[in-house]
Scaffold this motif. Structure first.
Motif, PDB file in Angstrom:
ATOM      1  N   PHE A  29      40.907  26.213  42.923  1.00  0.00           N
ATOM      2  CA  PHE A  29      39.966  24.817  41.127  1.00  0.00           C
ATOM      3  C   PHE A  29      41.202  24.076  41.303  1.00  0.00           C
ATOM      4  O   PHE A  29      40.130  22.579  41.531  1.00  0.00           O
ATOM      5  CB  PHE A  29      40.103  25.990  40.628  1.00  0.00           C
ATOM      6  N   ALA A  30      42.181  24.131  40.951  1.00  0.00           N
ATOM      7  CA  ALA A  30      43.159  22.644  40.473  1.00  0.00           C
ATOM      8  C   ALA A  30      43.054  21.436  40.950  1.00  0.00           C
ATOM      9  O   ALA A  30      42.776  20.644  40.852  1.00  0.00           O
ATOM     10  CB  ALA A  30      44.616  22.987  39.892  1.00  0.00           C
ATOM     11  N   PHE A  89      39.420  20.179  41.550  1.00  0.00           N
ATOM     12  CA  PHE A  89      38.419  19.524  39.931  1.00  0.00           C
ATOM     13  C   PHE A  89      39.428  18.605  39.648  1.00  0.00           C
ATOM     14  O   PHE A  89      38.789  17.848  39.233  1.00  0.00           O
ATOM     15  CB  PHE A  89      38.154  20.922  38.841  1.00  0.00           C
ATOM     16  N   PHE A  90      41.011  18.896  39.948  1.00  0.00           N
ATOM     17  CA  PHE A  90      41.999  17.786  39.082  1.00  0.00           C
ATOM     18  C   PHE A  90      41.848  16.685  40.241  1.00  0.00           C
ATOM     19  O   PHE A  90      42.713  15.862  39.471  1.00  0.00           O
ATOM     20  CB  PHE A  90      42.925  18.574  38.340  1.00  0.00           C
ATOM     21  N   LYS A  91      42.655  16.896  41.035  1.00  0.00           N
ATOM     22  CA  LYS A  91      43.414  16.066  42.274  1.00  0.00           C
ATOM     23  C   LYS A  91      42.514  15.207  42.797  1.00  0.00           C
ATOM     24  O   LYS A  91      40.894  15.520  42.468  1.00  0.00           O
ATOM     25  CB  LYS A  91      44.227  17.226  42.818  1.00  0.00           C
ATOM     26  N   TYR A 137      35.216  17.990  44.538  1.00  0.00           N
ATOM     27  CA  TYR A 137      34.646  18.571  43.502  1.00  0.00           C
ATOM     28  C   TYR A 137      34.167  16.716  43.413  1.00  0.00           C
ATOM     29  O   TYR A 137      32.749  16.341  42.854  1.00  0.00           O
ATOM     30  CB  TYR A 137      35.279  18.485  42.188  1.00  0.00           C
ATOM     31  N   PRO A 195      29.885  17.680  45.071  1.00  0.00           N
ATOM     32  CA  PRO A 195      30.446  19.045  43.463  1.00  0.00           C
ATOM     33  C   PRO A 195      29.484  19.965  43.934  1.00  0.00           C
ATOM     34  O   PRO A 195      30.002  21.100  43.518  1.00  0.00           O
ATOM     35  CB  PRO A 195      29.515  18.156  42.465  1.00  0.00           C
ATOM     36  N   PHE A 241      42.844  30.028  41.185  1.00  0.00           N
ATOM     37  CA  PHE A 241      42.753  28.857  40.235  1.00  0.00           C
ATOM     38  C   PHE A 241      43.023  27.369  40.999  1.00  0.00           C
ATOM     39  O   PHE A 241      43.487  26.609  40.927  1.00  0.00           O
ATOM     40  CB  PHE A 241      43.211  29.057  38.979  1.00  0.00           C
ATOM     41  N   ARG A 242      44.933  27.809  41.431  1.00  0.00           N
ATOM     42  CA  ARG A 242      45.173  26.557  42.249  1.00  0.00           C
ATOM     43  C   ARG A 242      44.898  26.133  43.195  1.00  0.00           C
ATOM     44  O   ARG A 242      44.288  24.658  42.916  1.00  0.00           O
ATOM     45  CB  ARG A 242      46.576  26.732  43.130  1.00  0.00           C
ATOM     46  N   TYR A 265      44.983  35.199  39.865  1.00  0.00           N
ATOM     47  CA  TYR A 265      44.545  33.892  39.258  1.00  0.00           C
ATOM     48  C   TYR A 265      45.485  32.732  39.226  1.00  0.00           C
ATOM     49  O   TYR A 265      44.628  31.833  39.710  1.00  0.00           O
ATOM     50  CB  TYR A 265      44.951  33.962  37.823  1.00  0.00           C
ATOM     51  N   VAL A 266      47.199  32.472  39.689  1.00  0.00           N
ATOM     52  CA  VAL A 266      47.467  32.228  39.835  1.00  0.00           C
ATOM     53  C   VAL A 266      47.398  31.112  41.309  1.00  0.00           C
ATOM     54  O   VAL A 266      47.115  29.630  41.229  1.00  0.00           O
ATOM     55  CB  VAL A 266      49.122  31.782  39.803  1.00  0.00           C
ATOM     56  N   LEU A 300      36.035  32.474  41.851  1.00  0.00           N
ATOM     57  CA  LEU A 300      36.019  33.693  40.229  1.00  0.00           C
ATOM     58  C   LEU A 300      35.826  35.198  40.672  1.00  0.00           C
ATOM     59  O   LEU A 300      36.567  36.080  40.108  1.00  0.00           O
ATOM     60  CB  LEU A 300      34.733  33.052  39.457  1.00  0.00           C
TER      61      LEU A 300
END
Lengths: 485, 497
Positions: A444-445, A448-450, A379, A383, A441-442, A437-438, A394
């Motif tokens: 995703f994590a 976006f998060f790392k 991201y 982005p 969304f991993r 989902y797990v 999704l």
């Protein structure tokens, strides 16, 4: 058969196939004639033009009723047309990704394009064929082209391994399928599916029924290879991981579609009208087995995907899971929505999977690996790409607003509009979805998060970028207006 | 024009999110302003509709229904077989919930100054979340309801996981998985109903669902209760919610505890009781017992917590028990109490979490052992906190009192023994609220040294608005009761009361 009869056929029906074949021939001839030093990349555009031409011709071919040539071994009906749209669309979209593949890795460019077209040709033949011979020839044309394409990265050990595994597993699966088909031929003495269906309707003795049931299960097992479903799913992750990424996308979209075409064509024509002893058709009688396989496929695919840290392998297992979802629809043969459900799911799957593979391909090229860590901090770096990947994921996870959700909804509804609503199978499907989902969304994590390493922005070949945009647009469009087609 | 208003109301935040995409991410001020402004259209429109409704106008004329898509090419029975319409509409209950969502969204956007970075992503997600929340209350059919419900799932995952406190990622996963399972169960019910009847329109289903066999009704209702029970949350499905309330950024928790938890209550009332009133009546006692368990369990655990955020999280569990008690009673007072509690707790918990956010920023802690004597240092904050605490424990004159009073009247009418047990919860509530609030505001001065700013305008504004709403509902409950009356009558008609 004399020339006059031959000429009297309406060859226009086969025009899309001719276009694809012509493209393949043209590319290979040009490859022979061109001097060695001349680059071969531009030949790719010829192939794309051939696919586009085929799609254009197909668009104008509107059979009012089923029309067949060559003794009805090749037919163009609504079913064939609908699925050819999927095949051509999928092949063209993923074809765009081949331009992104590195020249240094895939050296045999013109062979690559030729094989792509012949593989597509095989799949198209399958969707139109009405007898076992053409079905099988189409299947083999697709399979053999795919085996070679999987090994096109000649200097890459994993690619070699992939081709090897694929060809051996594929060979076994083909043999099994053929074995099952031989039973059918043995009982009925004909290869034409419609004749076969007629013969089987009057079948009464229990011995034959046993053989017929056996052939059903054997063929189904063999074909589960093509759609990447249990019990024949083991090859999928290794082959996807080793094959060039665009080829993996081809396998997961075009090859899978072709597998479903074959399954529906064969089983619906032959087994649906077979009234066995209790007056029930063979297909309905086999429903529990299909349901069990569907459940196994969903569970194995999604649970094993949980453990994957390599996104390519994760997508491979998720593709097994998606095959399971589609089998849920196939396990509901009495539902009026069955065809729509499978077709729409394949359409949605085409967009979301091809798009995800496009991004994966570029990331793999830039970082040299498809590991989850390569997605870390995407991201921050790009982005827009991260958001596009987000939308595609999704959709794969089946979140509303995307084509993936509508597709899952149709499948669920199919399971509930079956004569006996399949509550358990539908519950397993939703449980599998929550598991999925797990791992989606991993990603995703990670995106976006790392925090990722400071890599430069991703570089897309214009063709691959176009494919990605079309895929994302399709994912959203069909998610909001599923009725548009 | 009228038919466009609801669509505008629901999707205006989404349009705002689209506008945000064009603002460069460095322009902090512009992004914050645009984020706040984008929540306004929904607020203004819901305000207009609310006023028109109060003046006696029929709000059904705002309904909209256009064909959207159909599943497959089936034409087996009747015109609406397997077709799904885009249909929005409202009654008093959904109007109030929409207004609640719109108010809290604006206040939460205004209180979002806690956010340190990534405003563009933050406000975009917040606005998407708002559209999801508004849509849930406006949806007239189950598919739309589900779509909007899921639309809240994804932004929440990111809002928690990216902007939360230290344990944010774990909390985001808890949120995703629990709510994902809840949604999956809900989807099974929806599709099952769809397959059985060929329609997903709630009103049509209300006519049709009564004809199902009793066992099917009971089964579907149980599935719905589990599904909405995760959102509400009903003990023992509540663990995810504690993580979220402690780890998510305060403005997001305002929305979460203020609106998202209420979707569970709304769904139970609209879909659970709406479609299966008889089955709900069968389960009435069980639901009241569940409610009592929630109430007591939450209150006991709140009593032994030392972190203010955890106290509030358990207090939410406890207060949702009152909703269940009211619903389980299945009489007018009970249902009215449940709906009142749904709305009132929305305001109160939003206010409390706003204050928690302020404290977390000022003192870097929310542990009540490390806070004390704030009344001298930060008088404004302390006074609002005291007032919010009073509202939470149900002091007469505040909104909490009305809802508790009604819900307990409901339970005492049908199960006085159970009511007596549940009433213990009210005493416990008083105990934990007073313990927390008093130890923060009075006593020995603790916390950070030196002078700290009191409530700033962007914090004080939302706080005063919420306090005003809490008191006005408490003093003049008819303001809520009148618009709600038709909805409650519909429910009562369903259960034959």
């Amino acid at each position: 058969m004399d020339a006059e009869t031959l000429m009297s056929y309406n060859w226009m029906l086969m025009m899309p196939e001719f276009m694809v074949l012509g493209g393949a021939v043209l590319i290979s001839v040009l490859d022979l004639l061109l001097p060695k030093k001349t680059g071969r990349e531009w030949l790719g555009w010829l192939g794309l033009a051939a696919i586009a031409g085929a799609a254009g011709v197909l668009f104008f071919l509107t059979p009012s009723e089923t029309e067949g040539i060559l003794g009805d071994s090749f037919v163009l009906d609504g079913f064939a047309k609908l699925f050819k749209i999927l095949l051509l669309g999928g092949a063209a979209l993923i074809y765009l990704l081949t331009f992104q593949e590195k020249k240094s890795e895939i050296t045999e460019r013109s062979e690559f394009y030729t094989l792509w077209l012949t593989g597509l040709l095989g799949a198209m033949f399958m969707s139109s064929s009405r007898d076992l011979m053409t079905l099988f020839v189409g299947l083999e044309l697709l399979s053999i082209s795919s085996y070679i394409m999987a090994g096109l990265k000649k200097k890459d050990q994993k690619s070699n391994e992939a081709a090897m595994k694929y060809v051996i597993n594929g060979g076994v699966a083909t043999a099994i399928t053929l074995f099952g088909m031989s039973y059918l031929y043995g009982i009925t003495g004909t290869v034409s599916l419609s004749d076969m269906s007629g013969q089987l309707q009057s079948l009464e003795t229990a011995d034959h029924l046993f053989v017929l049931g056996l052939s059903f299960l054997i063929i189904f097992t063999g074909l589960s290879f093509k759609i990447a479903a249990a019990p024949y799913h083991m090859w999928v992750p290794d082959v996807y991981e080793g094959a060039p990424t665009s080829v993996a996308a081809f396998l997961s979209v075009v090859s899978k579609t072709a597998g479903f075409i074959l399954i529906i064509r064969l089983f619906y024509t032959v087994f649906l009208n077979t009234s066995i002893l209790q007056g029930e058709s063979m297909l309905m009688n086999m429903q529990p087995y299909i349901a069990v396989l569907a459940a196994l496929t969903m569970i194995i695919g999604n649970v094993t995907a949980l453990k994957q840290r390599n996104v390519k392998r994760m997508l491979a297992y998720s593709s097994i899971g998606h095959a399971g979802y589609m089998l849920v629809a196939f396990a509901s043969p009495q539902s009026p929505l069955m065809f729509d459900a499978i077709w729409f799911y394949l359409l949605a799957y085409l967009f979301m999977n091809a798009g995800a593979f496009a991004i994966l391909l570029v990331i793999e090229q830039q970082t040299g690996s498809a590991h989850l860590d390569s997605f870390s901090g995407l991201y921050k770096r790009s982005p827009v790409i991260a958001v596009l990947m987000g939308i595609l994921l999704l959709s794969l996870a089946g979140i509303p607003g995307t084509a993936g959700f509508m597709a899952k909804l149709t499948i669920l509804l199919t399971a509930f509009t079956n004569q006996v609503p399949m509550l358990i199978l539908a519950s397993i499907m939703l449980a599998a979805t929550v598991i999925s989902y797990v791992y989606y969304f991993r990603v995703f994590a990670h995106m976006f998060f790392k925090q990722g390493e400071a890599e430069p922005r991703l570089r897309f070949h214009p063709a691959a970028a176009a494919a990605l945009l079309i895929c994302t647009a399709g994912t959203i469009l069909f998610g909001i207006f599923p009725d548009i087609l | 024009m009228n038919s466009l208003i609801l669509t505008l109301l629901v999707f205006s935040p989404l349009a705002g999110a689209a506008v945000l995409l064009f603002i460069p991410k460095e322009k902090e001020r512009a992004l914050k302003t645009a984020g706040l402004v984008a929540t306004m259209p929904a607020l203004i429109l819901s305000g207009i509709i609310l006023i028109q409704n109060a003046l006696g106008a029929d709000i059904e004329r705002f309904s909209v229904s256009v064909p959207w898509f159909k599943m497959g090419n089936v034409n087996l029975g009747g015109e609406y077989f397997f077709t799904v319409n885009y249909e929005l509409g409202m009654d008093g209950f959904s109007l109030i919930m929409m207004t609640l969502a719109a108010v809290l969204a604006t206040l939460s956007a205004s209180a979002s100054s806690f956010i340190q970075s990534g405003w563009k992503g933050y406000f975009s997600l917040l606005l998407i979340l708002e559209t999801g929340m508004l849509g849930v209350f406006a949806a007239e059919n189950l598919i739309l309801f589900f779509i909007f419900l899921e639309l809240t799932l994804v932004p929440m995952f990111f809002l928690i996981g990216k902007w939360g406190f230290a344990g944010r990622e774990k909390a985001a996963w808890y949120y995703l998985l629990y709510n994902g399972i809840g949604s999956a169960i809900l989807l099974i019910v929806i599709v099952y109903l769809f397959g059985l009847t060929g329609t997903v329109n709630i009103e049509k289903l209300m006519d049709l669902a009564g004809d199902f066999p009793a066992a099917v009704q009971l089964g579907l209702l149980l599935a719905l209760l589990v599904s909405f029970g995760v959102k509400l949350p009903i003990v023992p499905l509540h663990t995810w919610m504690l993580h979220v309330h402690v780890q998510a950024p305060p403005p997001v928790v305002m929305l979460h505890s203020g609106v998202l938890l209420k979707i569970g209550a709304y769904g139970t009332i609209r879909i659970g009781i709406g479609l299966f009133p008889e089955a709900f009546q069968t389960l009435g006692t069980a639901i009241m017992i569940l409610g009592t368990v929630n109430l007591l369990y939450g209150a006991f655990l709140a009593l032994i917590q030392t972190d203010f955020k955890r106290i509030l999280a358990y207090s939410s569990v406890s207060h949702m028990g009152i909703v269940l008690i009211g619903l389980g009673a299945m009489n007018e007072a009970g249902i009215q109490g449940a709906i009142f509690q749904t709305v009132s707790h929305g305001f109160i918990s939003a206010l409390l979490f706003l204050l928690v956010g302020v404290m977390a920023v000022r003192f870097q802690t929310t542990d009540i052992r490390e806070l004390g004597g704030l009344a001298r240092k930060l008088p404004k904050l302390s006074s609002v906190l005291l007032a919010a605490g009073m509202a939470s424990l149900g002091l007469p004159g505040m909104s909490g009192f009305i809802s508790e009073f009604m819900a307990f009247m409901g339970i005492f009418l049908v199960q006085p023994e159970l009511g007596a047990v549940a009433a213990v919860g009210l005493i416990l509530t008083a105990a934990y609220v007073l313990r927390a609030v008093l130890s923060i505001t009075f006593g020995k001065e603790k916390g950070a040294e030196g002078s700290l700013p009191d409530l700033k305008w962007h914090e004080a504004g939302p706080a005063w608005v919420l306090l005003f709403l809490i008191i006005s509902v408490g003093v003049f409950p008819n303001g809520l009761a009148v618009p709600l009356q038709p909805a409650i009558e519909t429910i009562m008609k369903g259960i034959g009361g």
